[in-house]
Scaffold this active site. Sequence first.
Site, PDB file in Angstrom:
ATOM      1  N   CYS A  32      -0.283 -32.342  98.841  1.00 19.25           N
ATOM      2  CA  CYS A  32       0.594 -32.346  97.660  1.00 19.25           C
ATOM      3  C   CYS A  32       0.577 -33.737  97.033  1.00 19.25           C
ATOM      4  O   CYS A  32       0.382 -34.740  97.719  1.00 19.25           O
ATOM      5  CB  CYS A  32       2.012 -31.985  98.091  1.00 19.25           C
ATOM      6  SG  CYS A  32       3.237 -32.036  96.773  1.00 19.25           S
TER       7      CYS A  32
ATOM      8  N   SER B 223       3.030 -35.412  96.016  1.00 19.78           N
ATOM      9  CA  SER B 223       4.178 -36.248  96.413  1.00 19.78           C
ATOM     10  C   SER B 223       3.790 -37.230  97.526  1.00 19.78           C
ATOM     11  O   SER B 223       4.280 -38.369  97.549  1.00 19.78           O
ATOM     12  CB  SER B 223       5.344 -35.379  96.893  1.00 19.78           C
ATOM     13  OG  SER B 223       5.809 -34.567  95.845  1.00 19.78           O
TER      14      SER B 223
ATOM     15  N   HIS C 129       2.321 -40.134  95.950  1.00 22.52           N
ATOM     16  CA  HIS C 129       3.346 -41.034  95.406  1.00 22.52           C
ATOM     17  C   HIS C 129       3.840 -42.003  96.488  1.00 22.52           C
ATOM     18  O   HIS C 129       4.171 -43.146  96.201  1.00 22.52           O
ATOM     19  CB  HIS C 129       4.553 -40.250  94.880  1.00 22.52           C
ATOM     20  CG  HIS C 129       4.295 -39.478  93.620  1.00 22.52           C
ATOM     21  ND1 HIS C 129       3.461 -39.908  92.628  1.00 22.52           N
ATOM     22  CD2 HIS C 129       4.801 -38.289  93.183  1.00 22.52           C
ATOM     23  CE1 HIS C 129       3.454 -39.015  91.629  1.00 22.52           C
ATOM     24  NE2 HIS C 129       4.253 -38.035  91.956  1.00 22.52           N
TER      25      HIS C 129
ATOM     26  N   HIS D 286       4.030 -33.165 104.047  1.00 19.36           N
ATOM     27  CA  HIS D 286       5.299 -32.416 104.059  1.00 19.36           C
ATOM     28  C   HIS D 286       5.071 -30.940 103.748  1.00 19.36           C
ATOM     29  O   HIS D 286       6.013 -30.179 103.626  1.00 19.36           O
ATOM     30  CB  HIS D 286       6.278 -33.029 103.052  1.00 19.36           C
ATOM     31  CG  HIS D 286       5.801 -32.894 101.649  1.00 19.36           C
ATOM     32  ND1 HIS D 286       4.879 -33.757 101.110  1.00 19.36           N
ATOM     33  CD2 HIS D 286       6.076 -31.991 100.694  1.00 19.36           C
ATOM     34  CE1 HIS D 286       4.610 -33.389  99.879  1.00 19.36           C
ATOM     35  NE2 HIS D 286       5.314 -32.309  99.596  1.00 19.36           N
TER      36      HIS D 286
ATOM     37  N   CYS E 247       5.641 -26.050 100.350  1.00 18.81           N
ATOM     38  CA  CYS E 247       6.068 -26.878  99.216  1.00 18.81           C
ATOM     39  C   CYS E 247       5.583 -26.299  97.893  1.00 18.81           C
ATOM     40  O   CYS E 247       6.365 -25.852  97.070  1.00 18.81           O
ATOM     41  CB  CYS E 247       5.592 -28.327  99.342  1.00 18.81           C
ATOM     42  SG  CYS E 247       5.962 -29.293  97.844  1.00 18.81           S
TER      43      CYS E 247
HETATM   44  N1  LIG Z   1      10.590 -31.369  92.535  1.00 22.55           N
HETATM   45  C1  LIG Z   1      10.004 -31.005  93.663  1.00 22.55           C
HETATM   46  O1  LIG Z   1      10.610 -30.370  94.518  1.00 22.55           O
HETATM   47  C2  LIG Z   1       8.570 -31.371  93.893  1.00 22.55           C
HETATM   48  C3  LIG Z   1       7.892 -30.861  95.001  1.00 22.55           C
HETATM   49  C4  LIG Z   1       6.537 -31.160  95.143  1.00 22.55           C
HETATM   50  C5  LIG Z   1       5.891 -31.949  94.229  1.00 22.55           C
HETATM   51  N2  LIG Z   1       6.588 -32.471  93.181  1.00 22.55           N
HETATM   52  C6  LIG Z   1       5.953 -33.289  92.157  1.00 22.55           C
HETATM   53  O2  LIG Z   1       5.319 -32.430  91.232  1.00 22.55           O
HETATM   54  C7  LIG Z   1       4.258 -33.138  90.597  1.00 22.55           C
HETATM   55  C8  LIG Z   1       3.009 -32.309  90.621  1.00 22.55           C
HETATM   56  O3  LIG Z   1       2.491 -32.224  91.944  1.00 22.55           O
HETATM   57  P1  LIG Z   1       1.079 -31.514  92.215  1.00 22.55           P
HETATM   58  O4  LIG Z   1       0.843 -31.593  93.686  1.00 22.55           O
HETATM   59  O5  LIG Z   1       1.038 -30.200  91.531  1.00 22.55           O
HETATM   60  O6  LIG Z   1       0.105 -32.548  91.444  1.00 22.55           O
HETATM   61  P2  LIG Z   1      -1.405 -32.366  90.968  1.00 22.55           P
HETATM   62  O7  LIG Z   1      -2.001 -33.711  90.909  1.00 22.55           O
HETATM   63  O8  LIG Z   1      -2.053 -31.305  91.800  1.00 22.55           O
HETATM   64  O9  LIG Z   1      -1.291 -31.755  89.496  1.00 22.55           O
HETATM   65  C9  LIG Z   1      -0.877 -32.459  88.370  1.00 22.55           C
HETATM   66  C10 LIG Z   1      -1.563 -31.895  87.133  1.00 22.55           C
HETATM   67  O10 LIG Z   1      -0.974 -32.476  85.965  1.00 22.55           O
HETATM   68  C11 LIG Z   1      -1.988 -32.660  85.005  1.00 22.55           C
HETATM   69  N3  LIG Z   1      -1.525 -33.603  83.979  1.00 22.55           N
HETATM   70  C12 LIG Z   1      -1.435 -34.963  84.054  1.00 22.55           C
HETATM   71  N4  LIG Z   1      -0.922 -35.467  82.918  1.00 22.55           N
HETATM   72  C13 LIG Z   1      -0.675 -34.402  82.092  1.00 22.55           C
HETATM   73  C14 LIG Z   1      -0.144 -34.270  80.791  1.00 22.55           C
HETATM   74  N5  LIG Z   1       0.264 -35.343  80.089  1.00 22.55           N
HETATM   75  N6  LIG Z   1      -0.043 -33.029  80.251  1.00 22.55           N
HETATM   76  C15 LIG Z   1      -0.436 -31.937  80.960  1.00 22.55           C
HETATM   77  N7  LIG Z   1      -0.945 -32.010  82.204  1.00 22.55           N
HETATM   78  C16 LIG Z   1      -1.059 -33.220  82.772  1.00 22.55           C
HETATM   79  C17 LIG Z   1      -3.162 -33.127  85.840  1.00 22.55           C
HETATM   80  O11 LIG Z   1      -4.403 -32.960  85.125  1.00 22.55           O
HETATM   81  C18 LIG Z   1      -3.061 -32.211  87.058  1.00 22.55           C
HETATM   82  O12 LIG Z   1      -3.794 -31.034  86.878  1.00 22.55           O
HETATM   83  C19 LIG Z   1       4.152 -34.480  91.328  1.00 22.55           C
HETATM   84  O13 LIG Z   1       4.878 -35.452  90.596  1.00 22.55           O
HETATM   85  C20 LIG Z   1       4.842 -34.198  92.638  1.00 22.55           C
HETATM   86  O14 LIG Z   1       5.339 -35.379  93.238  1.00 22.55           O
HETATM   87  C21 LIG Z   1       7.910 -32.185  93.006  1.00 22.55           C
HETATM   88 ZN   LIG Z   2       5.055 -31.314  97.943  1.00 19.34          ZN
END
Ligand SMILES: NC(=O)c1ccc[n+]([C@@H]2O[C@H](COP(=O)([O-])OP(=O)(O)OC[C@H]3O[C@@H](n4cnc5c(N)ncnc54)[C@H](O)[C@@H]3O)[C@@H](O)[C@H]2O)c1
Ligand SMILES: [Zn+2]
Length: 370
Positions: free
Chosen positions: A40, A42, A45, A61, A167
């Site tokens: 993931c 996160s 990060h 996680h 997650c």
């Molecule tokens: N709130 C929660 O409970 C929770 C849980 C898990 C992950 N997250 C967060 O969610 C986010 C996404 O995680 P992920 O594992 O899917 O990441 P990821 O890297 O797999 O996917 C992110 C996507 O966003 C795209 N992107 C980047 N900038 C963009 C823009 N301006 N417009 C449109 N698309 C854009 C990228 O090309 C990529 O495909 C992270 O910030 C992660 O930390 C939050």
């Molecule tokens: Zn996650």
Amino acid sequence: MKTKAAVVYEPGKRIEIEELDLDGPKDGEVLIRYTYAGLCHSDLHVVTGDLEARMPIVLGHEGAGIVEEVGPGVTRVAPGDHVVCSFIPNCGVCRYCATGRQSICDWGATILEGYLPGPRFPLTGPRGEYGATCMLGTFSQYGVIHQNSAVKVDDDLPLDKAVLVGCGVPTGWGSAVYTAKVTPGDTVAVFGIGGIGINAVQGARYAGAKNVVAIDPLENKREKAMELGATHAFATADEAQAAITEMTRGQGADSAILTVDLMTAEVVAAGFNAIGKGGVVVVTGLNKLMEPTIQLPGSILTLFRKDIKGSLFGDCNPTYDIPKILGLYQAGDIKLDEIITRTYTLDQVNEGYDDLLAGKNVRGIIVHEH
Ligand SMILES: NC(=O)c1ccc[n+]([C@@H]2O[C@H](COP(=O)([O-])OP(=O)(O)OC[C@H]3O[C@@H](n4cnc5c(N)ncnc54)[C@H](O)[C@@H]3O)[C@@H](O)[C@H]2O)c1
Ligand SMILES: [Zn+2]
Ligand SMILES: [Zn+2]
């Protein structure tokens, strides 16, 4: 016992593979043999320092595995059980658990310190006590976690797919179904199609949205979104905005779900502009804790009665939603196999995150060797 684990010692440095000592399970704790872990964003990060964690910390996680041993007082799981880990524990009795909001259980307070109540650090090594991301640390062959983080699942479920329900799937799916409360006929915009966003697309489609508009600069992500339920896909927010205006006769989307990797004020503004009167922006993607990622005209918010909501774990209740989502998978209503791009060994964890950053993966999975 010994366990090989992926560790961050300092933000901005490469992830190191280290052999650590793991204490046995104490009161309420469980020794788990992790079989699979999801990559993931996160965790990345934590690696970059965008999420400030106590160091050293074992990453991971999103995880699934098999219970090897339980400590005194454990009632939720037994040795041999297959479990999916919940990245927020649920104690069952705090005011949030008691009111059906397990994703904001008080036990989540130390997910970035990574210790169990006590404080207790079952993992130790050359640099003292090691935390475990979200009190799990699934990028380790073995872990000692609290039973409140373990959700028993059916033995016949393939854990290499079910791992995603720790997650990415509930977070994305729930962001649409629970936080945005998508209803039949809605128009939904999903910004960022990674492991989280692809499941927001699936959730929006399953909840009956008429239009599911996926926005991602990467073509492979847009293709995957179209395959799994998006009705439209665009590379930029501007293109999406024009199409949404057209398809809603100028009314705007009902919800915008923001699942980009690094949240910015620009993305939040794009989501805010995409929704119409009474619409909701769901902020799921993260950035530095104190980064001001929301800068919006408040009077438009008021006069258009717009909503902005944060979503943690997709507002899911892990003990209810993890089995439920796995049931939807078995029925074919949620796709998991299709969102796994590649598998890695634990030693390849840096390569896995390089691939994620290069935009190659929807979700990469670590296959543990024992
Ligand atoms: N709130 C929660 O409970 C929770 C849980 C898990 C992950 N997250 C967060 O969610 C986010 C996404 O995680 P992920 O594992 O899917 O990441 P990821 O890297 O797999 O996917 C992110 C996507 O966003 C795209 N992107 C980047 N900038 C963009 C823009 N301006 N417009 C449109 N698309 C854009 C990228 O090309 C990529 O495909 C992270 O910030 C992660 O930390 C939050
Ligand atoms: Zn996650
Ligand atoms: Zn609780």
